[in-house]
Structure formats: structure tokens, C-alpha cells
Scaffold this motif. Structure first.
Motif, PDB file in Angstrom:
ATOM      1  N   THR A  44      48.172  24.013 -43.525  1.00 53.09           N
ATOM      2  CA  THR A  44      47.860  24.805 -44.734  1.00 53.09           C
ATOM      3  C   THR A  44      48.669  24.274 -45.918  1.00 53.09           C
ATOM      4  OG1 THR A  44      47.527  26.730 -43.324  1.00 53.09           O
ATOM      5  CG2 THR A  44      47.740  27.150 -45.679  1.00 53.09           C
ATOM      6  N   ALA A  46      49.880  21.276 -46.256  1.00 53.67           N
ATOM      7  CA  ALA A  46      49.366  19.952 -46.643  1.00 53.67           C
ATOM      8  C   ALA A  46      48.133  20.101 -47.531  1.00 53.67           C
ATOM      9  CB  ALA A  46      49.027  19.149 -45.388  1.00 53.67           C
ATOM     10  N   MET A  47      47.261  21.049 -47.160  1.00 51.62           N
ATOM     11  CA  MET A  47      46.044  21.231 -47.948  1.00 51.62           C
ATOM     12  C   MET A  47      46.368  21.779 -49.338  1.00 51.62           C
ATOM     13  SD  MET A  47      42.569  23.168 -46.914  1.00 51.62           S
ATOM     14  CE  MET A  47      43.127  24.744 -47.455  1.00 51.62           C
ATOM     15  N   PHE A  53      48.160  18.512 -56.143  1.00 53.60           N
ATOM     16  CA  PHE A  53      48.089  17.133 -56.646  1.00 53.60           C
ATOM     17  C   PHE A  53      46.842  16.954 -57.541  1.00 53.60           C
ATOM     18  CE2 PHE A  53      46.404  12.847 -56.390  1.00 53.60           C
ATOM     19  CZ  PHE A  53      47.504  12.082 -56.724  1.00 53.60           C
ATOM     20  N   GLY A 196      40.159  33.846 -58.633  1.00 53.56           N
ATOM     21  CA  GLY A 196      39.047  33.680 -57.687  1.00 53.56           C
ATOM     22  C   GLY A 196      39.528  33.302 -56.296  1.00 53.56           C
ATOM     23  N   VAL A 197      40.378  32.295 -56.227  1.00 57.07           N
ATOM     24  CA  VAL A 197      40.835  31.797 -54.916  1.00 57.07           C
ATOM     25  C   VAL A 197      41.662  32.863 -54.197  1.00 57.07           C
ATOM     26  CG1 VAL A 197      42.332  30.097 -53.784  1.00 57.07           C
ATOM     27  CG2 VAL A 197      40.733  29.360 -55.558  1.00 57.07           C
ATOM     28  N   TYR A 200      39.667  36.006 -53.136  1.00 53.66           N
ATOM     29  CA  TYR A 200      38.777  35.734 -52.002  1.00 53.66           C
ATOM     30  C   TYR A 200      39.565  35.619 -50.693  1.00 53.66           C
ATOM     31  CZ  TYR A 200      35.091  34.207 -49.036  1.00 53.66           C
ATOM     32  OH  TYR A 200      34.200  34.152 -47.995  1.00 53.66           O
ATOM     33  N   ILE A 201      40.689  34.902 -50.750  1.00 53.13           N
ATOM     34  CA  ILE A 201      41.513  34.782 -49.541  1.00 53.13           C
ATOM     35  C   ILE A 201      42.029  36.171 -49.130  1.00 53.13           C
ATOM     36  CG2 ILE A 201      43.629  33.802 -48.563  1.00 53.13           C
ATOM     37  CD1 ILE A 201      43.184  31.332 -50.266  1.00 53.13           C
ATOM     38  N   GLU A 203      40.642  38.945 -49.480  1.00 53.93           N
ATOM     39  CA  GLU A 203      39.567  39.739 -48.903  1.00 53.93           C
ATOM     40  C   GLU A 203      39.153  39.249 -47.519  1.00 53.93           C
ATOM     41  OE1 GLU A 203      35.002  40.664 -50.074  1.00 53.93           O
ATOM     42  OE2 GLU A 203      36.389  40.382 -51.743  1.00 53.93           O
ATOM     43  N   ASN A 204      39.131  37.914 -47.359  1.00 55.21           N
ATOM     44  CA  ASN A 204      38.564  37.354 -46.133  1.00 55.21           C
ATOM     45  C   ASN A 204      39.578  36.826 -45.125  1.00 55.21           C
ATOM     46  OD1 ASN A 204      35.459  37.283 -46.526  1.00 55.21           O
ATOM     47  ND2 ASN A 204      36.374  36.759 -48.497  1.00 55.21           N
ATOM     48  N   ARG A 205      40.706  36.310 -45.602  1.00 53.75           N
ATOM     49  CA  ARG A 205      41.749  35.803 -44.700  1.00 53.75           C
ATOM     50  C   ARG A 205      43.120  36.296 -45.183  1.00 53.75           C
ATOM     51  NH1 ARG A 205      37.889  34.473 -42.181  1.00 53.75           N
ATOM     52  NH2 ARG A 205      37.471  32.489 -41.120  1.00 53.75           N
ATOM     53  N   LEU A 208      46.532  34.688 -44.410  1.00 55.26           N
ATOM     54  CA  LEU A 208      47.021  33.479 -45.108  1.00 55.26           C
ATOM     55  C   LEU A 208      47.931  33.867 -46.269  1.00 55.26           C
ATOM     56  CD1 LEU A 208      43.859  31.188 -45.369  1.00 55.26           C
ATOM     57  CD2 LEU A 208      45.847  30.852 -43.916  1.00 55.26           C
TER      58      LEU A 208
ATOM     59  N   ARG B   3      31.199  33.166 -43.419  1.00 54.72           N
ATOM     60  CA  ARG B   3      31.169  33.325 -44.879  1.00 54.72           C
ATOM     61  C   ARG B   3      32.233  32.481 -45.582  1.00 54.72           C
ATOM     62  NH1 ARG B   3      32.001  39.030 -46.667  1.00 54.72           N
ATOM     63  NH2 ARG B   3      32.094  38.061 -48.706  1.00 54.72           N
ATOM     64  N   PHE B   4      33.361  32.348 -44.907  1.00 43.90           N
ATOM     65  CA  PHE B   4      34.460  31.600 -45.521  1.00 43.90           C
ATOM     66  C   PHE B   4      34.075  30.135 -45.741  1.00 43.90           C
ATOM     67  CE2 PHE B   4      38.630  29.465 -45.499  1.00 43.90           C
ATOM     68  CZ  PHE B   4      39.266  30.212 -46.483  1.00 43.90           C
ATOM     69  N   TYR B   7      31.513  29.921 -48.499  1.00 40.41           N
ATOM     70  CA  TYR B   7      32.180  30.097 -49.790  1.00 40.41           C
ATOM     71  C   TYR B   7      32.951  28.830 -50.171  1.00 40.41           C
ATOM     72  CZ  TYR B   7      35.011  32.218 -53.451  1.00 40.41           C
ATOM     73  OH  TYR B   7      35.615  32.505 -54.638  1.00 40.41           O
ATOM     74  N   LEU B  11      32.409  26.607 -53.395  1.00 37.07           N
ATOM     75  CA  LEU B  11      33.526  26.300 -54.297  1.00 37.07           C
ATOM     76  C   LEU B  11      33.622  24.797 -54.560  1.00 37.07           C
ATOM     77  CD1 LEU B  11      35.650  28.187 -55.584  1.00 37.07           C
ATOM     78  CD2 LEU B  11      37.212  27.506 -53.776  1.00 37.07           C
ATOM     79  N   LEU B  77      41.832  15.020 -42.365  1.00 36.29           N
ATOM     80  CA  LEU B  77      42.976  15.855 -41.975  1.00 36.29           C
ATOM     81  C   LEU B  77      42.602  17.339 -41.985  1.00 36.29           C
ATOM     82  CD1 LEU B  77      46.103  15.458 -41.431  1.00 36.29           C
ATOM     83  CD2 LEU B  77      46.419  16.173 -43.776  1.00 36.29           C
ATOM     84  N   VAL B  78      41.984  17.765 -43.093  1.00 36.78           N
ATOM     85  CA  VAL B  78      41.598  19.180 -43.195  1.00 36.78           C
ATOM     86  C   VAL B  78      40.542  19.515 -42.146  1.00 36.78           C
ATOM     87  CG1 VAL B  78      40.503  20.906 -44.668  1.00 36.78           C
ATOM     88  CG2 VAL B  78      42.219  19.386 -45.620  1.00 36.78           C
ATOM     89  N   MET B  85      43.292  26.404 -38.935  1.00 30.89           N
ATOM     90  CA  MET B  85      43.689  27.098 -40.161  1.00 30.89           C
ATOM     91  C   MET B  85      42.806  28.290 -40.464  1.00 30.89           C
ATOM     92  SD  MET B  85      44.875  24.219 -42.887  1.00 30.89           S
ATOM     93  CE  MET B  85      43.420  23.216 -42.862  1.00 30.89           C
ATOM     94  N   PHE B  86      41.486  28.095 -40.360  1.00 31.09           N
ATOM     95  CA  PHE B  86      40.566  29.121 -40.851  1.00 31.09           C
ATOM     96  C   PHE B  86      39.636  29.672 -39.785  1.00 31.09           C
ATOM     97  CE2 PHE B  86      41.192  26.105 -44.461  1.00 31.09           C
ATOM     98  CZ  PHE B  86      42.063  26.912 -45.162  1.00 31.09           C
TER      99      PHE B  86
END
Lengths: 216, 92
Positions: A44, A46-47, A53, A196-197, A200-201, A203-205, A208, B3-4, B7, B11, B77-78, B85-86
């Protein structure tokens, strides 16, 4: 906010590096600790690092002012992975951006301080202060806006302190006027995508986000 | 796809569209100078300091290649860690 090599006196480059060292130490310890607790944390991170970046090197044209600038992404990162870890990943992002002609190596400390420390912590604190009083989207959006603007306020201060020690306040204001008119629309864009990001996170995850809030 | 993921793809399309629109505006308006350069020019004009290139910057025309390689590696990687992760755990 990318200050190039050769612009700041070496003494100031050293000072900004020294100011960042405690944040790097705490950040690396935080990353080690959380990686042991949660194996999902490192990918996470790293992403989010990759996102910081790209966001902080992506120049968006503002036709009204005839110039372009970029958002910072660190307030969003701080809400998701925590503020100290964000200082570390923003330093790594800034290091690689130096090879794209954005910023520099001697000024890495100064650039880390403006984007990685001030942008991160002002945005994060805004979010923490507002999250129980306002909707998530508004808290996160304002965090993005405040972190973005404060990054450039700090860059202007770094330039004024380094180059104009006898008239710091005047030049701080002057340099910020160079950034401000273009940066305000960019900060509004930062408001939108951070809101937005994060909402949304949330609400859904939500798990995190808890990483960024509970341990911050 | 949950849904994730949907979405996230939406995005991705949105951000890519924004980049394309921004590139088009930049192209039509000509080369727009970055505020970093504007303020640095302002700062250096009175103080006679000059920006120096200490690290060799990648030439501008090589940047798309660099970003493409970074994008491929980042995507791999992702993608590799995506479920960790998700993922909701339904497929495990």
C-alpha cells in the motif's frame, strides 16, 4: 516547490536536511513497525509513494495565469498511510524527480521539508481536526487544499531565508505571489481529488484509512 | 469485478482523460512555464545565483519512455499485490 540545485546557499541546504532527519528516523521506524503488524502495509505504501511521485510531478496548465504547476499529493498520502511514512515516501519521490529535472540533490532536504513535512502535517492535522465535525469528503478536501497551499508558502519562505536574509518577510510574500495565482486553482483540484479518493476509501475500504488515522 | 475495482478503473480513465485534456490545453497555449521556474528566475535575478545541474536529468524526449517503463513495473507490482491489498477474500 521544486527548488533546484545551486539556488539555496549550502548552509541552508544543510539546515533543511538537519530539520528533516528526525522525521525520516521516526518515519522509517513507523514503516518497519507497521510492516511487521500488517503485511498489506508495504505494498500500500509503495502504491501511495508512486501516486505521490506522479501527482507531484504532473504539471497542470492554468491558462488564466499562463503558467503551470502541480499538486503535491502528500495530504492524501498522510491520511491513508500516516504522516511520518509520508515524509519518507515523499523524499524518495523527490529524489527520483531530481533525475527528471525537478528539484535537486542538495535541495532535497528543503523540498522534503516543504512538501513532505509541512504539506503532510498541515494537511493531516486539518483532517484530524475536522473529521469528527464535518463529512469525510470535506475534511479530506480541506486537508488537500491546506497542505497544497502551505507547501508553497514554505517553499517561498525557504527561498526568502536563503537568498534574502535582510528582507525575509518582503521576499517571502513576493515569492509566494509568484506561486499563488497559479497554485490556488491547482489547490482546488487537490481539494477535489483528495476528497474523492479519501471519501471513497472511507466508504468501501475503511480499514485502509484506519491505518493512517489510528496510528498517526 | 467488485465495485472497488470498477471504481478504480473509472478513476484511471478519468485521470488519463484529465492528463490528455491538460496536454491538449498546454499544446494549444504553447509552452507554459512552470511556477517553479518563474519564482526561481525571480529569486536569482537579484541575487546572481544560478541553478546548477548536479545530477544528470533525463532528456525531456526520453521522459515518456521512462514513465512507460515505470508504469509497467508499477502496474506489475500493484497487480501482484492487488488481492492482498484490496481483495475481499472471496476468491481465496
Amino acid at each position: 516547490m521544486h527548488i533546484s540545485d545551486g539556488i539555496l546557499p549550502l548552509v541552508w541546504c544543510g539546515i533543511w536536511y538537519a530539520v528533516c532527519i528526525p522525521f525520516w528516523i521516526v518515519g522509517v521506524r513507523e514503516i518497519r513497525k507497521r510492516t511487521k503488524e500488517d503485511p498489506k502495509y508495504l505494498p500500500t505504501l509503495a502504491m501511495i509513494g508512486a501516486a505521490v511521485f506522479v501527482i507531484s510531478v504532473w504539471h497542470i496548465p492554468v491558462p488564466v495565469t499562463g503558467s503551470c504547476s502541480h499538486p503535491v499529493g502528500t495530504p492524501m498520502a498522510a491520511i491513508i498511510v500516516g504522516p511520518f511514512a509520508t515524509v519518507v515516501i515523499s523524499s524518495i519521490a523527490l529524489f527520483f524527480q531530481a533525475f527528471l529535472g525537478h528539484g535537486g540533490i542538495t535541495t532535497l532536504g528543503a523540498n522534503t521539508f516543504s512538501m513532505g513535512v509541512v504539506g503532510t502535517f498541515t494537511g493531516y492535522l486539518t483532517y484530524i481536526l475536522l473529521k469528527n465535525r464535518a463529512p469525510v469528503w470535506l475534511s479530506a478536501g480541506l486537508a488537500g487544499f491546506v497542505g497544497d497551499i502551505m507547501t508553497y508558502v514554505t517553499s517561498a519562505l525557504e527561498l526568502a531565508l536563503g537568498l534574502n536574509p535582510h528582507s525575509v518577510v518582503y521576499h517571502w510574500w513576493l515569492y509566494f505571489l509568484g506561486y499563488g495565482p497559479t497554485q490556488i486553482p491547482i489547490a482546488l483540484a487537490e481539494f477535489a481529488f483528495t476528497a474523492g479518493v479519501v471519501s471513497y476509501i472511507a466508504e468501501n475500504r475503511p480499514e485502509l484509512l484506519k491505518v493512517g488515522v489510528a496510528h498517526g | 469485478m467488485d465495485r472497488f475495482v470498477v471504481y478504480s478503473i473509472a478513476l484511471l480513465v478519468l485521470i488519463s482523460s484529465a492528463i490528455i485534456v491538460a496536454s491538449y490545453v498546454g499544446h494549444k497555449k504553447g509552452e507554459l512555464e512552470g511556477t517553479d521556474d518563474i519564482v526561481e528566475d525571480l529569486a536569482t535575478s537579484a541575487t546572481h545565483v544560478q541553478a546548477k545541474e548536479i545530477v544528470p536529468a533525463i532528456p525531456e524526449d526520453m521522459e515518456p519512455i521512462g514513465f512507460t517503463i515505470a508504469g509497467i513495473l508499477g502496474g506489475l507490482l500493484v497487480g501482484y499485490f492487488w488481492e492482498d491489498m484490496f481483495g475481499t477474500g472471496e476468491r481465496k
